[in-house]
Design a protein around this motif. Structure first.
Motif, PDB file in Angstrom:
ATOM      1  N   SER A 191       0.818  -1.209   0.000  1.00 26.45           N
ATOM      2  CA  SER A 191       0.000   0.000   0.000  1.00 26.45           C
ATOM      3  C   SER A 191       0.856   1.264   0.000  1.00 26.45           C
ATOM      4  CB  SER A 191      -0.938   0.010   1.214  1.00 26.45           C
ATOM      5  OG  SER A 191      -0.188   0.065   2.418  1.00 26.45           O
ATOM      6  N   ASP A 192       2.108   1.140   0.481  1.00 26.39           N
ATOM      7  CA  ASP A 192       3.003   2.305   0.496  1.00 26.39           C
ATOM      8  C   ASP A 192       3.348   2.765  -0.914  1.00 26.39           C
ATOM      9  OD1 ASP A 192       3.006   2.171   3.245  1.00 26.39           O
ATOM     10  OD2 ASP A 192       4.867   1.003   3.354  1.00 26.39           O
ATOM     11  N   GLU A 193       3.211   1.867  -1.902  1.00 24.54           N
ATOM     12  CA  GLU A 193       3.573   2.187  -3.270  1.00 24.54           C
ATOM     13  C   GLU A 193       2.404   2.773  -4.063  1.00 24.54           C
ATOM     14  OE1 GLU A 193       5.143  -1.320  -5.028  1.00 24.54           O
ATOM     15  OE2 GLU A 193       6.415  -1.810  -3.321  1.00 24.54           O
ATOM     16  N   ILE A 194       1.215   2.778  -3.470  1.00 22.06           N
ATOM     17  CA  ILE A 194       0.037   3.283  -4.164  1.00 22.06           C
ATOM     18  C   ILE A 194      -0.114   4.773  -3.885  1.00 22.06           C
ATOM     19  CG2 ILE A 194      -2.475   3.098  -4.367  1.00 22.06           C
ATOM     20  CD1 ILE A 194      -2.222   0.175  -3.627  1.00 22.06           C
ATOM     21  N   PRO A 195      -0.251   5.603  -4.913  1.00 21.68           N
ATOM     22  CA  PRO A 195      -0.336   7.060  -4.711  1.00 21.68           C
ATOM     23  C   PRO A 195      -1.532   7.432  -3.841  1.00 21.68           C
ATOM     24  CG  PRO A 195      -0.992   6.454  -6.940  1.00 21.68           C
ATOM     25  CD  PRO A 195      -0.398   5.228  -6.329  1.00 21.68           C
ATOM     26  N   PRO A 196      -1.398   8.448  -2.999  1.00 16.02           N
ATOM     27  CA  PRO A 196      -2.498   8.849  -2.118  1.00 16.02           C
ATOM     28  C   PRO A 196      -3.625   9.513  -2.891  1.00 16.02           C
ATOM     29  CG  PRO A 196      -0.710  10.419  -1.957  1.00 16.02           C
ATOM     30  CD  PRO A 196      -0.198   9.288  -2.813  1.00 16.02           C
ATOM     31  N   LEU A 197      -4.795   9.525  -2.284  1.00 16.31           N
ATOM     32  CA  LEU A 197      -5.925  10.221  -2.882  1.00 16.31           C
ATOM     33  C   LEU A 197      -5.751  11.731  -2.732  1.00 16.31           C
ATOM     34  CD1 LEU A 197      -8.908   8.096  -1.472  1.00 16.31           C
ATOM     35  CD2 LEU A 197      -7.871   7.921  -3.735  1.00 16.31           C
ATOM     36  N   THR A 198      -6.440  12.468  -3.561  1.00 12.62           N
ATOM     37  CA  THR A 198      -6.469  13.920  -3.388  1.00 12.62           C
ATOM     38  C   THR A 198      -7.368  14.245  -2.198  1.00 12.62           C
ATOM     39  OG1 THR A 198      -8.414  14.227  -4.803  1.00 12.62           O
ATOM     40  CG2 THR A 198      -6.249  14.198  -5.881  1.00 12.62           C
ATOM     41  N   ASN A 199      -7.281  15.466  -1.705  1.00  8.56           N
ATOM     42  CA  ASN A 199      -8.131  15.874  -0.586  1.00  8.56           C
ATOM     43  C   ASN A 199      -9.610  15.733  -0.933  1.00  8.56           C
ATOM     44  OD1 ASN A 199      -5.947  16.510   1.059  1.00  8.56           O
ATOM     45  ND2 ASN A 199      -5.879  18.655   0.386  1.00  8.56           N
ATOM     46  N   GLU A 200      -9.972  16.102  -2.159  1.00  9.76           N
ATOM     47  CA  GLU A 200     -11.366  16.003  -2.587  1.00  9.76           C
ATOM     48  C   GLU A 200     -11.828  14.546  -2.612  1.00  9.76           C
ATOM     49  OE1 GLU A 200      -9.008  17.657  -4.123  1.00  9.76           O
ATOM     50  OE2 GLU A 200      -9.619  19.755  -3.906  1.00  9.76           O
ATOM     51  N   GLN A 201     -10.967  13.655  -3.109  1.00 12.70           N
ATOM     52  CA  GLN A 201     -11.325  12.243  -3.161  1.00 12.70           C
ATOM     53  C   GLN A 201     -11.456  11.656  -1.756  1.00 12.70           C
ATOM     54  OE1 GLN A 201      -8.031  10.926  -5.611  1.00 12.70           O
ATOM     55  NE2 GLN A 201      -9.306  10.809  -7.446  1.00 12.70           N
ATOM     56  N   SER A 202     -10.537  12.027  -0.866  1.00 14.37           N
ATOM     57  CA  SER A 202     -10.592  11.535   0.514  1.00 14.37           C
ATOM     58  C   SER A 202     -11.880  11.975   1.197  1.00 14.37           C
ATOM     59  CB  SER A 202      -9.383  12.039   1.311  1.00 14.37           C
ATOM     60  OG  SER A 202      -8.187  11.472   0.827  1.00 14.37           O
TER      61      SER A 202
END
Length: 228
Positions: A191-202
């Motif tokens: 999961s560390d390799e998966i890009p984070p969501l944007t604030n809007e997506q979160s």
């Protein structure tokens, strides 16, 4: 000489089908007798039989009518196009069967492999579906989903869900921190390799995930928003 009902019976179709073929122009209309009845010949029957056989082979009515009338510029071109269309349909159906098999195996009907892996309980399904969609382009997603379905990890996630379900107004900050630490310790390293969501997506995922939760559970999610 034959009437509509007679040629339909011989060809194994309905009179309504024959009328439809007349309407769309793939079966020539025969002349009418003095009493108004259509007067079909053997040629009409042969054309009708050819159209039926061609459509059974995957051709559209328009393509079948053109070939049956002998007016196609290139029969091979038509058949190659039909074969390509059938190949695409087979690929779609094969994929649908794979998805159904995954749903039957996981017990999560209508969910993707990733959404099923992210669903620890039925309450998780809406946010899991959304997360799976938002992370759809991440190349590591399949590996992550497979890791989540590993039996020992699955059991640990179920225990975490049970602990989360018990959170209420009486839960202390220490309990929330312990739950956070435990959760981080079992999430697959991929999961560390998966890009984070944007604030809007979160925020969108959080909105869905918070439904039906008490204030303490919402507080926990806001501190640790659902993402991969």
């Amino acid at each position: 000489m034959m009437r509509s009902a007679e040629i339909a019976e011989i060809a194994g179709v309905t009179v309504r089908t024959i009328r439809h073929y007349h309407q769309i122009g793939i079966l020539p209309e025969p002349p009418r007798l003095a009493n108004g009845y259509r007067n079909y010949t053997a040629d009409h029957l042969v054309t009708l039989l050819r159209i039926t056989k061609l459509t059974d082979s995957g051709l559209s009515l328009a393509q079948a009518g053109t070939l049956a009338a002998g007016s196609a510029e290139s029969i091979d071109t038509v058949l190659i196009e039909v074969d390509r269309t059938l190949k695409e349909q087979i690929a779609v159906l094969t994929k649908q069967r794979e998805l159904l098999a995954q749903a039957r195996t996981s017990g999560h009907v209508g969910l993707s492999k990733v959404a099923a892996a992210l669903s620890v309980s039925s309450a998780d399904i809406p946010s899991a579906v959304l997360l799976a969609h938002l992370y759809n382009d991440a190349p590591q997603l399949d590996t992550f989903a497979e890791a989540l379905m590993e039996p020992n990890l699955r059991a640990a996630l179920l225990q975490m869900q049970e602990r989360f379900d018990t959170l209420d107004e009486s839960s202390t900050d220490e309990e929330l921190e312990e739950l956070t630490t435990a959760l981080r310790s079992i999430i697959p390293k991929v999961s560390d390799e998966i890009p984070p969501l944007t604030n809007e997506q979160s925020q969108l995922v959080l909105e869905v995930a918070e439904r039906g939760l008490n204030d303490r559970q919402k507080e926990f999610l806001r501190l640790h928003p659902p993402e991969l």
